[in-house]
Write a protein that holds these residues in place. Structure first.
Motif, PDB file in Angstrom:
ATOM      1  N   GLY A 268       7.941  17.964  -2.993  1.00  0.00           N
ATOM      2  CA  GLY A 268       6.582  17.616  -3.375  1.00  0.00           C
ATOM      3  C   GLY A 268       6.240  17.869  -4.817  1.00  0.00           C
ATOM      4  O   GLY A 268       5.106  17.618  -5.252  1.00  0.00           O
ATOM      5  N   ASP A 269       7.200  18.378  -5.593  1.00  0.00           N
ATOM      6  CA  ASP A 269       6.959  18.517  -7.025  1.00  0.00           C
ATOM      7  C   ASP A 269       6.664  17.140  -7.607  1.00  0.00           C
ATOM      8  O   ASP A 269       7.341  16.157  -7.256  1.00  0.00           O
ATOM      9  N   PRO A 270       5.653  16.986  -8.481  1.00  0.00           N
ATOM     10  CA  PRO A 270       5.298  15.653  -8.996  1.00  0.00           C
ATOM     11  C   PRO A 270       6.471  14.883  -9.580  1.00  0.00           C
ATOM     12  O   PRO A 270       6.594  13.673  -9.368  1.00  0.00           O
ATOM     13  N   ASN A 271       7.337  15.569 -10.341  1.00  0.00           N
ATOM     14  CA  ASN A 271       8.490  14.887 -10.916  1.00  0.00           C
ATOM     15  C   ASN A 271       9.411  14.346  -9.821  1.00  0.00           C
ATOM     16  O   ASN A 271       9.841  13.182  -9.859  1.00  0.00           O
TER      17      ASN A 271
ATOM     18  N   ILE B  98       0.823  -1.208   0.000  1.00  0.00           N
ATOM     19  CA  ILE B  98       0.000   0.000   0.000  1.00  0.00           C
ATOM     20  C   ILE B  98       0.858   1.259   0.000  1.00  0.00           C
ATOM     21  O   ILE B  98       0.620   2.191  -0.780  1.00  0.00           O
ATOM     22  N   LEU B  99       1.867   1.290   0.880  1.00  0.00           N
ATOM     23  CA  LEU B  99       2.720   2.484   0.971  1.00  0.00           C
ATOM     24  C   LEU B  99       3.487   2.729  -0.327  1.00  0.00           C
ATOM     25  O   LEU B  99       3.593   3.871  -0.780  1.00  0.00           O
TER      26      LEU B  99
ATOM     27  N   THR C 114       2.193  19.745   0.252  1.00  0.00           N
ATOM     28  CA  THR C 114       1.199  20.812   0.140  1.00  0.00           C
ATOM     29  C   THR C 114       0.825  21.362   1.509  1.00  0.00           C
ATOM     30  O   THR C 114       0.699  22.579   1.702  1.00  0.00           O
ATOM     31  N   LEU C 115       0.664  20.466   2.485  1.00  0.00           N
ATOM     32  CA  LEU C 115       0.318  20.893   3.836  1.00  0.00           C
ATOM     33  C   LEU C 115       1.447  21.706   4.467  1.00  0.00           C
ATOM     34  O   LEU C 115       1.205  22.731   5.115  1.00  0.00           O
TER      35      LEU C 115
ATOM     36  N   ILE D 113       1.126  10.509  -1.077  1.00  0.00           N
ATOM     37  CA  ILE D 113       1.471  10.888   0.301  1.00  0.00           C
ATOM     38  C   ILE D 113       2.490  12.025   0.301  1.00  0.00           C
ATOM     39  O   ILE D 113       2.346  13.010   1.036  1.00  0.00           O
ATOM     40  N   ILE D 114       3.524  11.899  -0.526  1.00  0.00           N
ATOM     41  CA  ILE D 114       4.577  12.918  -0.571  1.00  0.00           C
ATOM     42  C   ILE D 114       4.016  14.262  -1.027  1.00  0.00           C
ATOM     43  O   ILE D 114       4.273  15.305  -0.409  1.00  0.00           O
TER      44      ILE D 114
END
Length: 437
Positions: free
Chosen positions: A259-262, A225-226, A239-240, A233-234
């Motif tokens: 946290g950038d998607p890349n 799952i992780l 974002t938070l 999650i990252i």
């Protein structure tokens, strides 16, 4: 005149793809150049538009889509998807088995692209149906509904990512809004709709030929799952942190970078290479071969996405966008609804959800320059429209028919109707969200 030219181009595109069976990438190139010539663009400008459209579209997408494909492939090959499905089945029991299948498709559908997910998860559907003596379609539709929703609504799947780039949407908001819409959509089009299929028995020759990975060779549930959800999650944690870190610029910059998607997907691939690969006994070279296969599988999709960007660029560079926007504005329909309708019509004509969504985006984009519409919700609206009523011109229609051993009528009453429900419920969810935010 511009609208007439656009209609001619769309009709030609449909005929080339469905009747002449021309490769979709070549078709988009042909149609884009044809549109440029009919719109009177100078020849040197056409070449520039082709290069810019292709480059701009792929420039910010290649890393995300390729790394997403790698992760999805590893999740399937390593047995993580099977482990999640097995655990869900044990947790829910026979009485709620359709909800277990829906939840499995929801979780593993985030990293798994639909085509990959189908072929990796269909053995699980056959295994569960055989164990509980249930119809294949009754067990399978909830999982396929979730996979379809994830494919059409959520990044990092190719179509939502491409739409996200076209509309300059925010990936975090698209994911959050998409997640909110996806939950009721999956529930209604999956387990609830599956109740009507409880007596739809079929005869699948393929069902007897597939095998599961032995349980002792599967990764642990937490690991499965992780590893599958780590990008989500990252990005979510990042974002938070950015939002609540106050005036701490250093912390914001670090969180935004990680946290950038890349970067998030790069981090995930590095971790999953060990957690789902080498830790499970695979050699590094074997993991790399899995990644190479994943790239091969999405090469065509990448070319289609890039070529769709060319058509949009031609419409912008030719100066036709304003006229198209004025014409669409004259229809007096909300942009979100109009985007859905255009995508749904193209889906019916073309079959491919990805091609329908990208083509609709190129048409609706000019209108959004004049009529305010939430770009994040537009991604979801067009994504929902692109899933409308899969039928005989969609390869997924035939794959489902053959794998589940259905008749044509059964395929329409199960698969096609499920896709229609996903599309319509998705639109309703988007419109409701639009009134609330």
């Amino acid at each position: 005149m511009v609208i007439i030219i656009l209609l001619i181009c769309i009709i030609t595109l449909i005929l080339l793809v469905t009747w002449a069976k021309v490769n979709v990438f070549l078709t988009f190139l042909i149609i884009s150049v044809m549109a440029a010539l009919l719109l009177g663009m100078p020849l040197p400008n056409i070449v520039q538009s082709v290069n810019k459209g292709l480059g701009d579209m792929l420039g910010s997408l290649v890393i995300v889509i390729v790394l997403g494909a790698m992760l999805g492939k590893l999740v399937g090959v390593s047995g993580a998807a099977q482990k999640i499905a097995t655990s869900m089945r044990q947790a829910f029991g026979e009485k709620y088995i359709t909800w277990a299948m829906c939840a499995t498709g929801f979780i593993v559908g985030i990293p798994l692209f639909y085509n990959v997910g189908f072929f990796l998860l269909v053995p699980i559907i056959f295994s569960v149906a055989g164990k509980y003596k249930l119809p294949l379609v009754y067990v399978g539709i909830p999982m396929l509904a979730s996979l379809s929703v994830m494919h059409g609504f959520l990044p990092p799947h190719p179509s939502p990512m491409a739409l996200l780039v076209q509309f300059h949407a925010d990936i975090s908001k698209v994911f959050i809004y998409g997640f909110i819409v996806a939950i009721p959509t999956c529930a209604i089009a999956g387990p609830i709709f599956a109740r009507t299929l409880r007596r739809m028995y079929t005869n699948s020759a393929i069902a007897n030929s597939v095998q599961d990975i032995p349980d002792e060779k599967l990764p642990g549930l937490a690991n499965s799952i992780l590893s599958s959800l780590l990008p989500v999650i990252i990005i979510g944690l990042s974002t938070l942190v950015v939002r609540f870190s106050g005036d701490n610029k250093t912390l914001k910059d670090v969180a935004a970078f990680l946290g950038d998607p890349n970067i998030a997907l790069m981090e995930t691939i590095a971790i999953a290479t060990y957690s789902l690969g080498m830790r499970m006994g695979m050699k590094l070279s074997e993991v790399m071969n899995v990644y190479a296969d994943a790239i091969k599988e999405i090469a065509t999709i990448m070319l289609i996405i890039g070529s769709a960007g060319i058509l949009k660029q031609v419409l912008l560079d030719s100066g036709s966008s304003a006229q198209i926007a004025d014409s669409l504005q004259g229809l007096n329909l909300p942009p979100l609804l109009l985007g859905w309708i255009i995508a749904a019509i193209l889906r019916l004509c073309l079959g491919s959800a990805t091609v329908a969504g990208l083509t609709a985006a190129g048409i609706i984009y000019p209108l959004m320059q004049q009529v305010p519409a939430d770009p994040n919700l537009m991604v979801l609206s067009i994504g929902a429209g692109s899933l409308f009523c899969s039928h005989v011109n969609d390869t997924a229609f035939w794959v489902n028919k053959e794998y589940f051993g259905m008749t044509m009528k059964q395929t329409f009453m199960s698969w096609s109707l499920m896709e229609t429900l996903v599309s319509v419920i998705g639109l309703l969810g988007v419109l409701i969200l639009n009134t609330l935010i």
